[in-house]
Scaffold this motif. Structure first.
Motif, PDB file in Angstrom:
ATOM      1  N   LEU A  19      35.576  37.845 -15.864  1.00  0.00           N
ATOM      2  CA  LEU A  19      35.153  36.466 -15.717  1.00  0.00           C
ATOM      3  C   LEU A  19      34.229  36.132 -15.422  1.00  0.00           C
ATOM      4  N   VAL A 145      36.691  33.546 -23.730  1.00  0.00           N
ATOM      5  CA  VAL A 145      37.540  32.884 -23.005  1.00  0.00           C
ATOM      6  C   VAL A 145      38.388  32.165 -23.710  1.00  0.00           C
ATOM      7  N   SER A 185      43.000  30.550 -16.657  1.00  0.00           N
ATOM      8  CA  SER A 185      41.279  31.006 -16.678  1.00  0.00           C
ATOM      9  C   SER A 185      40.701  30.170 -17.194  1.00  0.00           C
ATOM     10  N   ARG A 186      40.622  29.373 -18.683  1.00  0.00           N
ATOM     11  CA  ARG A 186      40.310  28.453 -19.048  1.00  0.00           C
ATOM     12  C   ARG A 186      39.393  27.696 -17.708  1.00  0.00           C
ATOM     13  N   TYR A 189      37.228  29.418 -16.063  1.00  0.00           N
ATOM     14  CA  TYR A 189      35.080  29.032 -16.432  1.00  0.00           C
ATOM     15  C   TYR A 189      34.810  28.350 -16.224  1.00  0.00           C
TER      16      TYR A 189
END
Length: 262
Positions: A19, A145, A185-186, A189
């Protein structure tokens, strides 16, 4: 009670690092695409002149106390058109008509940024290109993503946080029992999206075109109105109270010399 999680090293290798690398590469690619799409045009001489006038007026305000009062008032008349009578000075020598002031903007002559944009097709095209170069890559990246990395706990912040940070750091994880210091993870981002400005400045230089927060602010406006800066600077200069600082410096120097002598 918040639960402690054990993060797999594979998440670091296949989620966190990819990422970050992809966000950096997309930012660099977007910078060069923006340079290729940018149309080269000379700046408007009037806007440049008005900007220099604003800078000169700000320098006058900043250094007002380091010049004599008559010099400050003469410059203040030159910029703001105030009818000030100077002591021991011919008023006719410094009188400025109200239409000749550098910071004076006549009514009805202020530029409308929206009308200026629609009258200049190049400006509208440049703004559309900048918005597209921001929206399209970020939309595709967010979809990537959201499809592949949704629901992952990617990292853990090494210091405790309050519950107010949960919505910012755990986007996509609907569990209230997870400690706030864990980052999804979001959310990782979005942190990279708005937090890589310093890294891009080191890689691409200070004048890079990858500041997404600045672009989002530009999307809500249609241009820059220099007349507002002139009027605001005129109002700021009008309220400046001159207090010459040189006598204080003389008294301070005299007291310091007296201490050395004594």
């Amino acid at each position: 009670m918040a639960e402690d999680l054990v993060l797999d090293t594979a998440i670091r290798d296949w989620v966190l690092i990819p990422l970050s690398v992809v966000m950096v590469l997309i930012g660099v690619l977007r910078y060069f695409v923006s340079k290729l799409m940018r149309t080269s045009q000379l700046p408007d001489a009037k806007i440049v002149k008005e900007g220099q006038v604003v800078i000169r007026a700000r320098n006058l305000r900043a250094a007002a106390n380091f010049i004599p009062v008559k010099s400050f008032r003469a410059r203040k008349v030159y910029f703001s058109n105030e009818d000030i009578q100077l002591e021991n000075c011919d008023p006719q020598a410094i009188t400025v008509d109200i239409e000749n002031g550098l910071l004076y903007v006549p009514k009805g002559q202020a530029q409308n940024p929206q009308a200026q944009m629609f009258s200049d097709p190049n400006m509208a095209m440049d703004m559309m290109k900048k918005n597209l170069s921001m929206i399209i890559p970020q939309t595709l990246t967010f979809a990537w993503v959201n499809f592949f990395f949704s629901g992952f706990v990617a990292a853990k912040i090494p210091f405790p946080l309050t519950q107010r940070f949960r919505s910012m750091l755990q986007n996509g994880i609907d569990l209230s029992t997870v400690d706030v210091s864990y980052v999804s993870s979001r959310s990782w981002y979005f942190l990279n999206l708005f937090g890589l400005r310093g890294l891009f400045s080191l890689i691409l230089g200070e004048e890079n075109a990858t500041d997404d927060t600045q672009r989002m602010m530009q999307m809500s406006g249609f241009g820059f109105d220099p007349s507002k800066s002139l009027s605001a600077e005129k109002d700021s200069l009008d309220i400046v109270q001159h207090e010459w600082a040189l006598p204080k410096f003389e008294q301070r120097a005299e007291s310091v010399l007296r201490k050395f002598i004594s």
